[in-house]
Design an enzyme around this catalytic site. Structure first.
Site, PDB file in Angstrom:
ATOM      1  N   SER A  62       0.851  -1.199   0.000  1.00  0.00           N
ATOM      2  CA  SER A  62       0.000   0.000   0.000  1.00  0.00           C
ATOM      3  C   SER A  62       0.887   1.250   0.000  1.00  0.00           C
ATOM      4  O   SER A  62       2.098   1.170   0.255  1.00  0.00           O
ATOM      5  CB  SER A  62      -0.902   0.020   1.237  1.00  0.00           C
ATOM      6  OG  SER A  62      -0.114   0.277   2.393  1.00  0.00           O
ATOM      7  N   ASP A 100      -1.411  -1.559  -3.887  1.00  0.00           N
ATOM      8  CA  ASP A 100      -2.760  -1.572  -3.316  1.00  0.00           C
ATOM      9  C   ASP A 100      -3.227  -0.118  -3.101  1.00  0.00           C
ATOM     10  O   ASP A 100      -2.509   0.677  -2.486  1.00  0.00           O
ATOM     11  CB  ASP A 100      -2.676  -2.313  -1.964  1.00  0.00           C
ATOM     12  CG  ASP A 100      -4.030  -2.643  -1.376  1.00  0.00           C
ATOM     13  OD1 ASP A 100      -5.002  -2.746  -2.139  1.00  0.00           O
ATOM     14  OD2 ASP A 100      -4.098  -2.836  -0.140  1.00  0.00           O
ATOM     15  N   HIS A 101      -4.397   0.210  -3.591  1.00  0.00           N
ATOM     16  CA  HIS A 101      -4.983   1.554  -3.407  1.00  0.00           C
ATOM     17  C   HIS A 101      -4.083   2.707  -3.856  1.00  0.00           C
ATOM     18  O   HIS A 101      -3.875   3.671  -3.109  1.00  0.00           O
ATOM     19  CB  HIS A 101      -5.395   1.777  -1.939  1.00  0.00           C
ATOM     20  CG  HIS A 101      -6.506   0.880  -1.496  1.00  0.00           C
ATOM     21  ND1 HIS A 101      -7.799   1.035  -1.926  1.00  0.00           N
ATOM     22  CD2 HIS A 101      -6.505  -0.205  -0.684  1.00  0.00           C
ATOM     23  CE1 HIS A 101      -8.552   0.085  -1.385  1.00  0.00           C
ATOM     24  NE2 HIS A 101      -7.792  -0.683  -0.636  1.00  0.00           N
ATOM     25  N   ASP A 122      -7.210   3.597  -7.319  1.00  0.00           N
ATOM     26  CA  ASP A 122      -8.447   3.696  -6.550  1.00  0.00           C
ATOM     27  C   ASP A 122      -8.994   5.113  -6.626  1.00  0.00           C
ATOM     28  O   ASP A 122      -8.593   5.987  -5.864  1.00  0.00           O
ATOM     29  CB  ASP A 122      -8.187   3.291  -5.092  1.00  0.00           C
ATOM     30  CG  ASP A 122      -9.430   3.446  -4.221  1.00  0.00           C
ATOM     31  OD1 ASP A 122     -10.487   3.841  -4.758  1.00  0.00           O
ATOM     32  OD2 ASP A 122      -9.342   3.180  -3.007  1.00  0.00           O
ATOM     33  N   GLU A 152     -11.644   0.605  -9.190  1.00  0.00           N
ATOM     34  CA  GLU A 152     -12.654   0.403  -8.142  1.00  0.00           C
ATOM     35  C   GLU A 152     -13.872   1.277  -8.386  1.00  0.00           C
ATOM     36  O   GLU A 152     -13.756   2.458  -8.719  1.00  0.00           O
ATOM     37  CB  GLU A 152     -12.075   0.699  -6.748  1.00  0.00           C
ATOM     38  CG  GLU A 152     -13.119   0.523  -5.633  1.00  0.00           C
ATOM     39  CD  GLU A 152     -12.549   0.472  -4.213  1.00  0.00           C
ATOM     40  OE1 GLU A 152     -11.348   0.217  -4.043  1.00  0.00           O
ATOM     41  OE2 GLU A 152     -13.339   0.686  -3.272  1.00  0.00           O
ATOM     42  N   GLY A 197     -10.208  -3.009   7.850  1.00  0.00           N
ATOM     43  CA  GLY A 197      -9.939  -2.977   9.280  1.00  0.00           C
ATOM     44  C   GLY A 197     -10.577  -4.116  10.054  1.00  0.00           C
ATOM     45  O   GLY A 197     -11.119  -5.066   9.473  1.00  0.00           O
ATOM     46  N   GLY A 233     -11.318  -5.651   1.863  1.00  0.00           N
ATOM     47  CA  GLY A 233     -11.886  -5.700   3.210  1.00  0.00           C
ATOM     48  C   GLY A 233     -12.359  -7.082   3.590  1.00  0.00           C
ATOM     49  O   GLY A 233     -13.412  -7.233   4.222  1.00  0.00           O
ATOM     50  N   ILE A 276      -6.608  -9.484   1.890  1.00  0.00           N
ATOM     51  CA  ILE A 276      -6.552  -9.732   3.341  1.00  0.00           C
ATOM     52  C   ILE A 276      -5.305  -9.084   3.927  1.00  0.00           C
ATOM     53  O   ILE A 276      -4.185  -9.399   3.531  1.00  0.00           O
ATOM     54  CB  ILE A 276      -6.566 -11.254   3.610  1.00  0.00           C
ATOM     55  CG1 ILE A 276      -7.916 -11.831   3.146  1.00  0.00           C
ATOM     56  CG2 ILE A 276      -6.321 -11.546   5.097  1.00  0.00           C
ATOM     57  CD1 ILE A 276      -8.016 -13.331   3.144  1.00  0.00           C
ATOM     58  N   ASP A 277      -5.515  -8.175   4.838  1.00  0.00           N
ATOM     59  CA  ASP A 277      -4.428  -7.501   5.533  1.00  0.00           C
ATOM     60  C   ASP A 277      -4.626  -7.607   7.050  1.00  0.00           C
ATOM     61  O   ASP A 277      -3.755  -8.068   7.788  1.00  0.00           O
ATOM     62  CB  ASP A 277      -4.377  -6.028   5.090  1.00  0.00           C
ATOM     63  CG  ASP A 277      -3.172  -5.285   5.655  1.00  0.00           C
ATOM     64  OD1 ASP A 277      -2.347  -5.904   6.341  1.00  0.00           O
ATOM     65  OD2 ASP A 277      -3.050  -4.068   5.415  1.00  0.00           O
TER      66      ASP A 277
HETATM   67  O1  G3H Z   1      -6.726  -1.348   2.266  1.00  0.00           O
HETATM   68  C1  G3H Z   1      -5.977  -1.067   3.157  1.00  0.00           C
HETATM   69  C2  G3H Z   1      -4.854  -1.992   3.465  1.00  0.00           C
HETATM   70  O2  G3H Z   1      -5.170  -2.791   4.565  1.00  0.00           O
HETATM   71  C3  G3H Z   1      -3.575  -1.239   3.648  1.00  0.00           C
HETATM   72  O3  G3H Z   1      -3.600  -0.531   4.837  1.00  0.00           O
HETATM   73  O4  G3H Z   1      -2.858   1.750   4.222  1.00  0.00           O
HETATM   74  O5  G3H Z   1      -2.692   0.916   6.556  1.00  0.00           O
HETATM   75  O6  G3H Z   1      -1.179   0.020   4.783  1.00  0.00           O
HETATM   76  P1  G3H Z   1      -2.511   0.625   5.106  1.00  0.00           P
HETATM   77  P1  13P Z   2      -8.861  -6.088   5.510  1.00  0.00           P
HETATM   78  O1  13P Z   2      -8.690  -4.868   6.344  1.00  0.00           O
HETATM   79  O2  13P Z   2     -10.226  -6.680   5.701  1.00  0.00           O
HETATM   80  O3  13P Z   2      -7.791  -7.091   5.719  1.00  0.00           O
HETATM   81  O4  13P Z   2      -8.805  -5.629   3.965  1.00  0.00           O
HETATM   82  C1  13P Z   2      -7.562  -5.468   3.324  1.00  0.00           C
HETATM   83  C2  13P Z   2      -7.675  -4.812   2.003  1.00  0.00           C
HETATM   84  O5  13P Z   2      -8.733  -4.656   1.427  1.00  0.00           O
HETATM   85  C3  13P Z   2      -6.422  -4.349   1.382  1.00  0.00           C
HETATM   86  O6  13P Z   2      -6.643  -3.653   0.198  1.00  0.00           O
HETATM   87 ZN    ZN Z   3      -8.475  -2.506   0.177  1.00  0.00          ZN
END
Ligand code: G3H
Ligand code: 13P
Ligand code: ZN
Length: 330
Positions: A62, A100-101, A122, A152, A197, A233, A276-277
C-alpha cells in the site's frame, strides 16, 4: 504493440501480472489471495505459506506500507522474496507484485517503472467521470508494459489509506459495463458490504453479522460476464487471535470480520482476488502479546517476531486451503 520493458521490468524480476492468474481462478472457481506486507517477516510468511500450499499469490504494497518501510527497500524485499522462493522450490509459484490503493497516476507510474507487475488505481471516492478518466490514463500507461490494472467502483466503509467514507456506498451495477469498456481495466474492485480494518460491522454479542450483498455481485456478473472481480476488506477477524489479544492485555472488544462461509461463496463466483491484511496484523499482535505476557524479560526481536511469523504461515495456509480454495492450483 506492447513494449517489452519499463525502467525495471517485472518480468526480469520473476513476477507475473494477474491476467493468467485470474483466468485460471475464474475457471477453477477459486480466488487468488492478495496479502499485504510491510516488513520482512510478513513477506517471508506469505511466500512460505503459498509455496507450501501451492497457491498463486499477489503480494500487496500500500501507499502507507511504502511510506513506512521506504519504497525502495520494500520493492527490493519483494524481489528478494522471489529469489528466496527459488531456493525453497524448483517449481516456483506465480507471484504478482501489486500496488494496493494507488491514489494518483504518478504513484502508479512510479510503481510500474520499478518492477510492479500490477497496480490498483483507486478513484472510488472521486466523481464517476473523474475516476474513469484517471483509471484510463493509468491503464494506457500500464498496458504498454503488460502491467495489469485494478479499478474500483463503489466505496467501502472505513479507511482506504487516506480515502475515508463514513458509510458504505455499494457499487452500482448499472455503470460497471461502461467503466470496464471505457477504461479497459483488467479487474474491478466492488463494494458489496465489506470494509477495511478489524471493526467491520456493529453487532451485539452473539448476533450474526449482516450478509454481504450477493445480489449486487450477481447483478455485476450479469453485466460483465466472466470479468475478474476483486473483494477488498475481506479479513475474517479470527476469533482465536482476537481472544489471545484480549487475554494478553489488548483491547479489541467488538472487533468483527467477514465470516469464512461468505468468502467461500464469493471465491466460487467471479470474485477472483480476495484482499486480506487485517487478519495478518491480528496474528502478529496476538503472538507478540502472548510472548511478552509469558516472558516479560524477552527483548530479542527474533524471539517474538519469529513465533509471529510461524503463526502467520499457518493462518495463510489455512486461508488458501479452506477459504479461498487457491491451494494446490499450481
Ligand atoms: O486497504 C488497506 C490496506 O489494509 C492497507 O492498509 O494503508 O494501513 O497500509 P494501510
Ligand atoms: P482487511 O482490512 O479486511 O484485511 O482488507 C484489506 C484490504 O482490502 C487491502 O486492500
Ligand atoms: Zn483494500
Amino acid at each position: 504493440m506492447a513494449q517489452t520493458f519499463a525502467t525495471v521490468s517485472y518480468k526480469e524480476l520473476g513476477f507475473v501480472n494477474t491476467k493468467e492468474m485470474f483466468a485460471r481462478a475464474n475457471k477453477g472457481g477459486y480466488a487468488v489471495p492478495a496479502y499485504n506486507f510491510n516488513n520482512m517477516e510478513q513477506l517471508q510468511a506469505i511466500l512460505t505459506a503459498c509455496v507450501k500450499s501451492r497457491s498463486p499469490v499477489i503480494l500487496q504494497i500500500s501507499k502507507g506500507a511504502r511510506e513506512y518501510a521506504n519504497p525502495t527497500l520494500l520493492r527490493w524485499l519483494g524481489r528478494g522474496g522471489i529469489e528466496m522462493m527459488k531456493e525453497m522450490t524448483d517449481k516456483p509459484i506465480p507471484v504478482a507484485l501489486h500496488l494496493d490503493h494507488g491514489d494518483s497516476f504518478e504513484l502508479c507510474k512510479s510503481c510500474i517503472e520499478n518492477g510492479f507487475s500490477s497496480v490498483m488505481y483507486d478513484g472510488s471516492s472521486l466523481p464517476y467521470e473523474e475516476n474513469l478518466r484517471i483509471t484510463k490514463q493509468v491503464v494506457e500507461y500500464a498496458h504498454q508494459f503488460e502491467v495489469t490494472v485494478e479499478g474500483e467502483l463503489g466505496r467501502l466503509a472505513g479507511i482506504e489509506d487516506e480515502v475515508s467514507s463514513e458509510k458504505s456506498h455499494y457499487t452500482d451495477p448499472n455503470v460497471v459495463e461502461d467503466f470496464v469498456k471505457r477504461t479497459q481495466v483488467d479487474s474491478l474492485a466492488i463494494s458489496i458490504g465489506t470494509s477495511h480494518g478489524a471493526f467491520k460491522f456493529k453487532v451485539k454479542p452473539g448476533e450474526a453479522v449482516p450478509g454481504l450483498r450477493f445480489d449486487i455481485l450477481e447483478e455485476v456478473e450479469k453485466r460483465i460476464p466472466g470479468f475478474p472481480i476483486v473483494l477488498h476488506g475481506a479479513s475474517s477477524v479470527l476469533d482465536g487471535y482476537l481472544a489471545m489479544i484480549n487475554k494478553y492485555g489488548g483491547k479489541m472488544e467488538g472487533a468483527v470480520g467477514v465470516p469464512a462461509e461468505q468468502l467461500r461463496r464469493a471465491a466460487k463466483s467471479a470474485v477472483c482476488k480476495i484482499n486480506i491484511d487485517s487478519d495478518g496484523r491480528l496474528v502478529m499482535t496476538a503472538v507478540i502479546r502472548k510472548v511478552f505476557g509469558e516472558k516479560p524479560g524477552e527483548f530479542d526481536p527474533r524471539k517474538y517476531l519469529g513465533p509471529a511469523r510461524d503463526e502467520l504461515v499457518k493462518m495463510y495456509m489455512d486461508k488458501n486451503q479452506t477459504v479461498l480454495g487457491s491451494a494446490n492450483r499450481v
